[in-house]
Each structure stands twice: as structure tokens, then as C-alpha cells.
Design an enzyme around this catalytic site. Structure first.
Site, mmCIF file in Angstrom:
data_model
loop_
_atom_site.group_PDB
_atom_site.id
_atom_site.type_symbol
_atom_site.label_atom_id
_atom_site.label_comp_id
_atom_site.label_asym_id
_atom_site.label_seq_id
_atom_site.Cartn_x
_atom_site.Cartn_y
_atom_site.Cartn_z
ATOM 1 N N TYR A 124 0.887 -1.167 0.000
ATOM 2 C CA TYR A 124 0.000 0.000 0.000
ATOM 3 C C TYR A 124 0.921 1.212 0.000
ATOM 4 O O TYR A 124 1.658 1.425 0.963
ATOM 5 C CB TYR A 124 -0.870 0.021 1.263
ATOM 6 N N TYR A 166 -7.550 -5.659 9.706
ATOM 7 C CA TYR A 166 -7.275 -6.139 8.345
ATOM 8 C C TYR A 166 -7.471 -7.642 8.242
ATOM 9 O O TYR A 166 -8.094 -8.144 7.303
ATOM 10 C CB TYR A 166 -5.845 -5.759 7.926
ATOM 11 N N PRO A 182 -12.291 0.302 -1.428
ATOM 12 C CA PRO A 182 -11.556 -0.974 -1.414
ATOM 13 C C PRO A 182 -10.248 -0.967 -0.616
ATOM 14 O O PRO A 182 -9.623 -2.023 -0.471
ATOM 15 C CB PRO A 182 -11.272 -1.231 -2.901
HETATM 16 C C1 PHB Z 1 -6.858 -6.806 -4.798
HETATM 17 O O1 PHB Z 1 -5.967 -7.670 -4.814
HETATM 18 O O2 PHB Z 1 -7.651 -6.653 -5.745
HETATM 19 C C2 PHB Z 1 -6.972 -5.905 -3.625
HETATM 20 C C3 PHB Z 1 -6.163 -6.124 -2.527
HETATM 21 C C4 PHB Z 1 -6.257 -5.283 -1.438
HETATM 22 C C5 PHB Z 1 -7.145 -4.236 -1.455
HETATM 23 C C6 PHB Z 1 -7.961 -4.017 -2.545
HETATM 24 C C7 PHB Z 1 -7.874 -4.849 -3.643
HETATM 25 O O3 PHB Z 1 -7.203 -3.404 -0.382
#
Ligand code: PHB
Ligand code: APR
Length: 398
Positions: free
Chosen positions: A200, A384, A292
Site C-alpha cells: 500500500y 485487516y 476498497p
Molecule cells: C486486490 O488484490 O484486488 C486488492 C487487494 C487489497 C485491497 C484491494 C484490492 O485493499
């Protein structure tokens, strides 16, 4: 047609609901307005909380996930190119499973069909009737012919744009909503992920996420303008931006490859309360949307149907109605915590164009805190990897 539970929508919520009900001897029929090929190919999220991966496994859906899914022990947070690892295993004893939502959908469809259950794809003109009675009805057309399912309960699992939520009388629902001044440009690429764990990335130019679907396929995202046209993002521009936001000046950490899919998604937070009306139950995206960044969408959908399947099991076994009546309040406690976490991750990691310098410094302090304090990292890791499911998931399947 008649069944016990009529289910509208063959996403993770509808299919998992049908699967869990079947394991308890409760009949259902699923209807879906798209084709099987379409829902099996639709690329969406890809992170399963630890209990959700266990649930798939314990309910007989774990075989391909064990082979093709990727167990992860943590995530990386990159701050203007500097990488920090949050070790979820060490912090909470738990990890997460990276396994595409469409793979979960494929496994669920295969299991439904193997059990001899019906999924009717390609339906049109779906309507619900008599939802406040004990005999609700779903009407639709299939192959040009009018059809109906009479049932005891309806699973409204038809996503954010479905017909179930708008079928509830105006005034019965309250919506809570916020939008964000950015979207995500997502690509699926034939390129090995830059790191074993997800990254991230906060960057002065905007957020980026480096995820994966296999050792040779990456799922990569860039913060962009929500109104942006995909045509403004040729592949070279996407790769340049990904290298920059990763802090990959030498272009050596991120291998480029063929772009297999490309799309832009807007970001919003949305909740409707209550998540039920009469004998219609809203689940998953039909009831709530999260941005997301916290990887919560698919997990919340599965959590809702666990609660619903448990309530319906109680109803059919004992005639007790209380768990059915408490469905919405039981779900909303988890939903709001997931909303809080998704908002937190989103606001910590993105650039807001109306930032004032104070807010930007505060945001950098937040990132510094979460990557240097064990207490802060633990709170992130707990959310998470997945807050505890109330009651045992096993209870459902014994
Ligand atoms: C994904 O792999 O599509 C994905 C992973 C983590 C996220 C959002 C999407 O926070
Ligand atoms: N009739 C029948 N099916 C419908 C209708 C309708 N009128 N409207 C929509 N559908 C179908 C959609 O085609 C889709 O297959 O309902 C399904 C809803 O599935 P999802 O959108 O995947 O929603 P859900 O099962 O709640 O899963 C939530 O999906 O969007 C992601 O991030 C989200 O990961 C989360 C997950």
C-alpha cells in the site's frame, strides 16, 4: 416454482448464502441477471480475512484455494518510496488469503451445481412482491417467458445496483453515505508482483496498490480522478506512474508486462439501515459499500450471509423468529466497524486535492505512527485480518 429461500444475485453473497443453507438442509434457488461466463470472469477484489478462508475450507470449498490462493502474513506500507512491513502473523497470530473474488464465485457455482441446485442465469425484469407477508414472491422472465418463485424468505444479494433495496418502501430505510474525490484505476498485468506481500503506497503524487493474483500476475491500482477517461491512461503512462509511486527510480523493482484488463472504479462509503424489511434481507453490496482500501467488500458480504444462514437455520429448526428479527442489528455492528476501518485506510493513504498543509503533515504523522508503534500496527492488523465473527462459524455447519 417454490422454494424455501429465493435468492437474487449470484455474487459471493448470494452464492455463499445458498451454499450455507444447503449444508443445513434448507432449499434455495438463485437467480442472476448476467450470464455464468460474465460473473465467473468479473475481476473484483481478492483478499479473504482468515475466518472467511477457514469458512470456505470447512464448508468444502477450499481445494483450489489451497493450491492457487496465496497465504500472506502481513502487508507493506510504502511512504514516498520507503518500505515498512507490518507483520500480521507476529502482531495477531493471523494472516490473510489472497484469492480472487471471481475464483470464489467459480468454486461456489461449481459446488451449487454439483449439489444439484438451481442457478438461473440471464433472467430479466426481476421484481419482488408481498415482501411484508409470509409468502413473498420473486417474478422475472427467463428465455422470454414469465416465471415466479414463491418462497418463505428472499435473499436480496443483488449488489449495489440491484432491485431489492429500491423495492423497500421509501421511508423505511435510512442511508448513510460519503463519496471521495478520487477513484482507482486498476489493471491486471502479466507481470510478477514487486514483493511477496501487498504494498500500500502513499506518495505525494497519490496512492498506489501493488497486489497480485499469482506469482506471475499482478493486480495494480493507482489513485486517479473519478471522472478520468480510461483513454487518458495508455499503458506507458500507467507503468510510469506505478514506478514513481513505488519509489522505483531505476525501474528495477516492478517488472512491466502485458496489461490484461483495465478499468476505473469510483470510491464510496454507503450503508443502509435497517438491512431488512419484512421477509426481504439485504446482504453484501446491496446493503453497504466500502472503499476498497481496507479489502473488506467480499468479507462483509460473506459475514452478512453467515449471520442470515444462522438465523434461518434457527427459524426452520425451532420456529424461533428472534435471530431473523435481529439480522440487521447483528450485521450492522460489523458493517460499521468495517466502514470505520475502510475510511481510516482510505484517508491515511490517499492524497486529497483540498489538503491543507496541516492535514498533510497530520497524515504523514499517522503513517509514521502506524509503521513505528506496535500498538497502532496491532490495531490495523486486527482489523485487516478480520475482527472476530460473533459465535462460531463452525456452529453453522455442524
Ligand atoms: C486486490 O488484490 O484486488 C486488492 C487487494 C487489497 C485491497 C484491494 C484490492 O485493499
Ligand atoms: N436480478 C438478478 N441479479 C442481479 C440483479 C437483478 N435485478 N441486479 C444485479 N444482479 C446480480 C449482479 O449481476 C451480481 O452478479 O447480483 C450480483 C451481485 O453480486 P456482487 O455485486 O458481487 O455483490 P455481493 O455478492 O454483495 O458481493 C460483494 O462484490 O463489488 C464487490 O467489493 C464488492 O467484494 C464485494 C462484493
Amino acid at each position: 416454482m417454490r422454494t424455501q429461500v429465493g435468492i437474487i444475485g449470484a455474487g459471493p453473497a448470494g452464492l455463499m448464502l445458498s451454499h450455507l443453507l444447503h449444508l443445513q438442509g434448507i432449499e434455495s434457488i438463485v437467480i442472476e441477471d448476467r450470464s455464468r461466463e460474465y460473473v465467473e470472469g468479473r475481476i473484483r477484489a481478492g483478499v479473504l480475512e482468515h475466518w472467511a478462508a477457514d469458512l470456505l475450507d470447512e464448508t468444502g470449498l477450499g481445494e483450489r484455494m489451497a493450491r492457487e490462493g496465496l497465504m500472506h502474513g502481513g502487508i507493506n506500507i510504502s511512504i514516498n518510496g520507503a518500505l515498512h512491513y507490518l507483520d500480521f502473523k507476529a502482531l495477531t497470530g493471523r494472516g490473510i488469503m489472497v484469492y480472487g473474488q471471481h475464483e470464489v464465485v467459480k468454486d461456489l457455482i461449481a459446488a451449487r451445481l454439483a449439489a444439484g441446485e438451481q442457478i438461473i442465469f440471464g433472467v430479466k425484469d426481476v421484481r419482488v412482491e408481498a415482501i411484508d407477508s409470509k409468502q413473498p414472491v420473486i417474478r422475472f422472465t427467463t428465455n422470454g417467458k414469465a416465471s415466479a418463485i414463491a418462497c418463505d424468505f428472499i435473499g436480496g444479494c443483488d449488489g449495489f445496483h440491484g432491485i431489492c433495496r429500491p423495492s423497500i418502501p421509501e421511508g423505511a430505510l435510512t442511508t448513510f453515505e460519503r463519496s471521495y474525490p478520487f477513484g482507482w484505476l486498476g489493471i491486471l498485468a502479466a507481470s510478477p508482483p514487486p514483493d511477496h506481500e501487498l504494498i500500500y503506497a502513499y506518495h505525494d503524487r497519490g496512492f498506489a496498490l501493488f497486489s497480485m493474483r499469482s506469482p506471475s500476475v499482478s493486480r495494480l491500482y493507482l489513485q486517479c480522478d473519478p471522472e478520468e477517461h480510461i483513454a487518458a491512461w495508455p499503458d506507458d503512462r500507467i507503468w510510469d506512474e506505478l514506478h514513481t509511486r513505488l519509489g522505483d527510480k531505476q525501474r528495477s523493482r516492478l517488472a512491466e508486462g502485458a496489461v490484461l484488463q483495465k478499468g476505473i472504479t469510483a470510491m464510496r462509503s454507503f450503508v443502509v439501515e435497517p438491512m431488512q424489511y419484512g421477509r426481504l434481507f439485504l446482504t453484501g453490496d446491496a446493503a453497504h459499500i466500502v472503499p476498497p482500501t481496507g479489502a473488506k467488500g467480499m468479507n462483509l458480504a460473506i459475514a452478512d450471509v453467515v449471520v442470515l444462514a444462522r438465523a434461518l437455520k434457527e427459524f426452520y429448526r425451532t420456529g424461533r423468529n428472534d435471530l431473523v428479527q435481529q439480522y440487521s442489528s447483528a450485521c450492522l455492528r460489523r458493517v460499521w466497524k468495517a466502514q470505520r476501518f475502510s475510511w481510516y485506510m482510505t484517508s491515511m493513504l490517499h492524497r486529497f486535492h483540498n489538503d491543507n498543509p496541516f492535514d498533510q503533515r497530520r497524515q504523514l504523522a499517522e503513517l509514521d505512527y502506524v509503521t513505528s508503534s506496535e500498538a497502532a500496527a496491532k490495531a490495523l492488523a486486527e482489523n485487516y485480518t478480520g475482527l472476530p465473527m460473533e459465535g462460531s462459524v463452525r456452529y453453522l455447519i455442524v
